[in-house]
Structure formats: C-alpha cells, structure tokens
Write a protein that holds these residues in place. Structure first.
Motif, mmCIF file in Angstrom:
data_model
loop_
_atom_site.group_PDB
_atom_site.id
_atom_site.type_symbol
_atom_site.label_atom_id
_atom_site.label_comp_id
_atom_site.label_asym_id
_atom_site.label_seq_id
_atom_site.Cartn_x
_atom_site.Cartn_y
_atom_site.Cartn_z
ATOM 1 N N TYR A 77 -11.698 -4.101 -8.679
ATOM 2 C CA TYR A 77 -11.638 -3.473 -7.354
ATOM 3 C C TYR A 77 -12.662 -4.236 -6.499
ATOM 4 C CZ TYR A 77 -12.187 0.459 -4.012
ATOM 5 O OH TYR A 77 -12.254 1.267 -2.897
ATOM 6 N N ASN B 180 -8.432 0.061 -12.141
ATOM 7 C CA ASN B 180 -7.647 -0.539 -11.076
ATOM 8 C C ASN B 180 -8.079 -1.991 -11.043
ATOM 9 O OD1 ASN B 180 -6.260 -1.256 -8.796
ATOM 10 N ND2 ASN B 180 -7.645 -0.229 -7.353
ATOM 11 N N ASP C 226 -16.970 3.940 -12.426
ATOM 12 C CA ASP C 226 -16.008 4.396 -11.421
ATOM 13 C C ASP C 226 -14.840 5.073 -12.142
ATOM 14 O OD1 ASP C 226 -14.099 4.696 -9.443
ATOM 15 O OD2 ASP C 226 -14.413 2.710 -8.568
ATOM 16 N N GLY D 201 -16.288 9.514 0.081
ATOM 17 C CA GLY D 201 -15.415 8.601 -0.645
ATOM 18 C C GLY D 201 -16.116 7.846 -1.754
ATOM 19 N N ALA D 202 -15.374 7.550 -2.793
ATOM 20 C CA ALA D 202 -15.921 6.733 -3.877
ATOM 21 C C ALA D 202 -16.130 5.300 -3.394
ATOM 22 C CB ALA D 202 -14.997 6.772 -5.086
ATOM 23 N N LYS D 203 -15.329 4.890 -2.407
ATOM 24 C CA LYS D 203 -15.496 3.530 -1.896
ATOM 25 C C LYS D 203 -16.875 3.392 -1.254
ATOM 26 C CE LYS D 203 -13.203 0.100 0.981
ATOM 27 N NZ LYS D 203 -12.054 -0.132 1.855
ATOM 28 N N ARG E 145 -10.615 12.776 2.882
ATOM 29 C CA ARG E 145 -11.880 12.163 2.478
ATOM 30 C C ARG E 145 -12.852 13.127 1.818
ATOM 31 N NH1 ARG E 145 -10.651 8.219 1.284
ATOM 32 N NH2 ARG E 145 -12.752 7.365 1.209
ATOM 33 N N TYR F 268 -9.806 7.427 -11.133
ATOM 34 C CA TYR F 268 -8.447 7.735 -11.629
ATOM 35 C C TYR F 268 -8.461 8.652 -12.847
ATOM 36 C CZ TYR F 268 -7.222 4.240 -8.276
ATOM 37 O OH TYR F 268 -7.075 3.570 -7.087
ATOM 38 N N SER G 82 -13.557 11.003 -7.281
ATOM 39 C CA SER G 82 -12.980 11.172 -5.953
ATOM 40 C C SER G 82 -11.848 12.188 -5.976
ATOM 41 C CB SER G 82 -12.449 9.820 -5.495
ATOM 42 O OG SER G 82 -11.738 9.963 -4.299
ATOM 43 N N SER H 231 -9.488 11.724 -3.898
ATOM 44 C CA SER H 231 -8.420 10.938 -3.258
ATOM 45 C C SER H 231 -7.151 10.890 -4.093
ATOM 46 C CB SER H 231 -8.893 9.510 -2.995
ATOM 47 O OG SER H 231 -9.745 9.467 -1.884
ATOM 48 N N LYS H 232 -7.268 10.327 -5.293
ATOM 49 C CA LYS H 232 -6.076 10.131 -6.108
ATOM 50 C C LYS H 232 -5.796 11.362 -6.961
ATOM 51 C CE LYS H 232 -6.228 6.243 -4.173
ATOM 52 N NZ LYS H 232 -6.411 4.895 -4.589
HETATM 53 N N1 PLP Z 1 -12.506 3.184 -6.794
HETATM 54 C C1 PLP Z 1 -11.362 2.589 -7.136
HETATM 55 C C2 PLP Z 1 -11.274 1.879 -8.423
HETATM 56 C C3 PLP Z 1 -10.261 2.613 -6.266
HETATM 57 O O1 PLP Z 1 -9.132 1.998 -6.603
HETATM 58 C C4 PLP Z 1 -10.374 3.290 -5.039
HETATM 59 C C5 PLP Z 1 -9.262 3.357 -4.069
HETATM 60 O O2 PLP Z 1 -8.266 2.741 -4.149
HETATM 61 C C6 PLP Z 1 -11.592 3.902 -4.740
HETATM 62 C C7 PLP Z 1 -12.636 3.830 -5.632
HETATM 63 C C8 PLP Z 1 -11.790 4.555 -3.404
HETATM 64 O O3 PLP Z 1 -11.723 5.924 -3.453
HETATM 65 P P1 PLP Z 1 -12.018 6.817 -2.178
HETATM 66 O O4 PLP Z 1 -10.702 7.093 -1.512
HETATM 67 O O5 PLP Z 1 -12.671 8.040 -2.734
HETATM 68 O O6 PLP Z 1 -12.936 6.070 -1.260
#
Ligand code: PLP
Length: 404
Positions: free
Chosen positions: A131, A185, A213, A106-108, A255, A216, A244, A246-247
C-alpha cells in the motif's frame, strides 16, 4: 522560504490516473462499450441501516441546546472507544484500556501521520508490493535515500511473491520500523498466528516497532489468522495497530478509524501512547459526533448483522472471481481472508499488457500488480467490491476468452 524537497522525490503514483486515462481513451474510441470495473478499492454497498439511523438521531440532537456538540474529544468519545474495546478486543481475549485506543478519520491518515513521532534516523522495512502510503510518507519525512530501479536506497524491502507464499522474510539484520499489512493489500493474503508470533519475537529482540495495518480484518474467515496483532503474546511491547470502519462497515465516505498504541510500548523510556496523544491533540481535532455515533452502531446487534451481510456479499464476489478464474486455468491467490484477488498474469504477460488485453478484449478493468511495487510485476489485482451481477458477468467474459 524553502519547500520540503522530499515531496519532489516522490514518484507521483500514476497508477490510478494511468488506468483512468487508458479507460477514458478506450471509452472515447468505443462509446457503446459496457465496461466492468473490478479495479476499485472502494466499497459500493450502502451504509448499514443501523448506522444511518444512529447518524440521523445524532443529527437531530444537534438541533437542541442540550444535544448540541461542539469540538469532539481529540481521541474519540468515550462511548466509541469503549465499544471498540469491548467488541474488537475484550471479546477476542485481548485486554486493553480505552485510552490505548485513538479514534481518527482514517487508517490512511494514521499510517501516514504516525511517522511524526519517530526520528528521521530509523531504518524502515516494507513489503514489496505494498500500500503506497507507507513508502511515500517516509519519503516525505526524509527516511528514503534515493530511488534506484523503482526501490529507495534506505529502505529494507521484503519481496512477497508466490515463491515465499506472499509472506515477508524476517530481516537478517536489525531494522527499526516494520510495516506489516494483513490481510494484505494488494495480494489478498493473510498471516497465521504462528507466523506473526515470529515477527513479534523479532521486534522484541531487536527493539524494533511493528506498524500493523489490519484495515481488512473483517474479511478474515480462516481460524488460525489473528484479527489483531495483540492476540499475539508480547505484541503490546512492540506494535501499533491500525484499524478502520471503511472496509468493515462502508465508512470510506463517512470516515472513521482507530489506532491502538499500548501503554507497554516504550522506547528510550518514553511511552509512544503519550507521544501519539500529543501529536493528535496538536494536529487533529477529532471525528464528528454524528460519525462516531454511526460507528458505535456498527457494534449494535442489528449493526453487526447488517455489517456481516455486506461483508458476505463481497466475500461471495471474491469466491465467484477466484473459482471462475481457477476453472479457466488462472493461478489465483487471496480472496479467502480478503476482498482482493491477486492473480498471476497468463503467458508471461506483464501486468500492463494483461491490463490492456482485458480492457480491449472483454472490457474488464483491473489493477496492474506492478503499480504496487516491482515484485508485483506479473500479477494483477481484482477486487470484490463491485455489484454481484456485474462481477459474475466480468468473470464469464474473462473465462470465455481464456478457456479457449
Ligand atoms: N490501509 C490499507 C492497506 C488500505 O488498503 C486502505 C484503503 O484502501 C487504508 C489503509 C485506508 O483506510 P481508511 O479509509 O481508513 O483511510
């Protein structure tokens, strides 16, 4: 035994639990209310079929002695690193080697964990609003100082508001680590190549590091907006990039993500690529084979088409929200290169006052901008990740109240 007291300094981000509490209370008082949620930052479209087919095949391989896979490589399977490289970089004219790409869950986690390889003694610059992971992980690591009026004393804040086109201002002093998120974001705004080149020049001139980051990136439609910071000349010596699935492809539950640390990026004569490699090999045990085969399928012809269809679905929602609200007289930002719509609250309402008004009058749930930082006050975030019919209905309800 002593705990890390920095964890106690973190203001629990009550934003989403406060929203949940208010919504639950409203639901209890109005059990038949038909709520529409446009606050979520999670996708709702299912995984593309090309992805689930690849995952199913990978599961079947696990039933055989020949096909069984144990621990995955910490940095990702070669097949995925090379697919990422070919499709997300080489195809855009960016030359990377596969070992500059680190696959993760995950990027998080990567945005949060990257701080492990930096000294505590660094001046961190962040946008406001933002974020929250960027700030909270630096508080945990003792880089923050103390909280004063919602801002940490040791951070350099860069307000992003309508007045500056939601672009952070380049610091007039030396900062060490700069978090940039584009498309952003929560504001939904993007940065042009020309503007980003100014950041790269600043970072190279000041020995700063940009943590970019680009979670998106897949939503970008504007020609002059870069999909990667490495499209900018000179970025390889001053930037790390987070991306990521994810989106992009609906992997919020499955993941999978990746981080790019170029070999050219050195500080004190040390390659950050080697440090991040060491960090990941020590604390992370890789993403499952099944998930990585699914991620690889995002780049198949079928996968690309299906991903594009899902993104088009959300982009259409974004347009419905932005156009509808503009017609009703709202000032609306974002939604062009991003799934997020950032609007100015009407009649000088605070972000929370507007939240309450939408909930009580039209049963639509969004996210108060002030929850993302003090400069988000007076703004409100809506997301395009919902069902298209419900999104239309939500916009019609808001318009019916505010066009009067
Ligand atoms: N970076 C930003 C700016 C986000 O808004 C989010 C998720 O909402 C993430 C990273 C997290 O991404 P990931 O699902 O890959 O952990």
């Amino acid at each position: 035994m002593k705990i890390n007291e920095n964890f106690l300094k973190i203001q629990n981000n009550y934003l989403f639990s406060d929203i949940a509490k208010k919504v639950a209370a409203y639901k209890e008082a109005n059990p038949s209310a038909d709520l529409i949620r446009l606050g979520i930052g999670d996708v709702t479209r299912p995984l593309p079929e090309a992805v689930t087919e690849a995952m199913k095949k990978a599961v079947e391989e696990q039933e055989t002695v020949e096909g069984f896979r144990g621990y995955p490589p910490e940095y990702g399977y070669d097949f995925l690193r090379s697919a990422i490289n070919r499709n997300d970089y080489a195809a855009r004219g960016v030359s990377l080697s596969d070992d500059e790409i680190f696959v993760s869950d995950g990027a998080k986690s990567d945005c949060g964990n990257i701080g492990d390889i930096f000294s505590v003694d660094n001046l961190v610059a962040v946008c406001d609003p933002l974020y929250p992971v960027y700030v909270d992980t630096n508080v945990m690591a003792d880089r923050s100082g103390v909280l004063q009026n919602g801002l940490w004393s040791n951070f350099h804040y860069m307000p992003c508001t309508a007045e500056n086109g939601f672009l952070p201002q380049i610091p007039d002093k030396k900062v060490d680590i700069i978090y940039l998120c584009f498309p952003n974001n929560p504001t939904g705004m993007s940065i042009t190549k020309e503007e980003l080149a100014k950041w790269v020049a600043y970072a190279n001139a000041n020995d700063s590091l940009i943590l970019y980051d680009a979670a998106y990136e897949a939503y970008i439609t504007s020609e002059d907006v870069p999909h990667s910071i490495f499209e900018i000349e000179g970025a390889k010596s001053c930037a790390i990039e987070f991306k990521s699935f994810s989106k992009t492809a609906g992997f919020t539950g499955a993941r999978c993500a990746y981080t790019v640390v170029p070999h050219e990026l050195k500080r004190g004569g040390v390659e950050l690529n080697a440090l991040w490699g060491r960090r990941q090999a020590t604390k992370f045990n890789g993403v499952s084979y099944i998930t990585q085969r699914g991620a690889e399928a995002v780049y198949s012809e079928q996968g690309k088409q299906q991903v594009r269809a899902n993104i088009a679905y959300y982009q259409n929602n974004a347009k419905v929200i932005a156009d509808g609200l503009r017609k009703a007289g709202f000032t609306v930002y974002g939604g062009v290169d991003s799934p997020y719509i950032w609007l100015r609250t009407p009649d000088d309402l605070t972000s929370w006052e507007f939240f309450d008004l939408l909930l009580h009058k039209v049963q639509v749930v969004g996210t108060p901008g002030s929850g993302f930082g003090p400069s988000g006050e007076g703004y409100f975030r809506l997301t395009s990740f919902g069902d298209s019919e419900k999104t239309r209905e939500a916009v019609a309800r808001i318009v019916s109240v505010f066009s009067d």
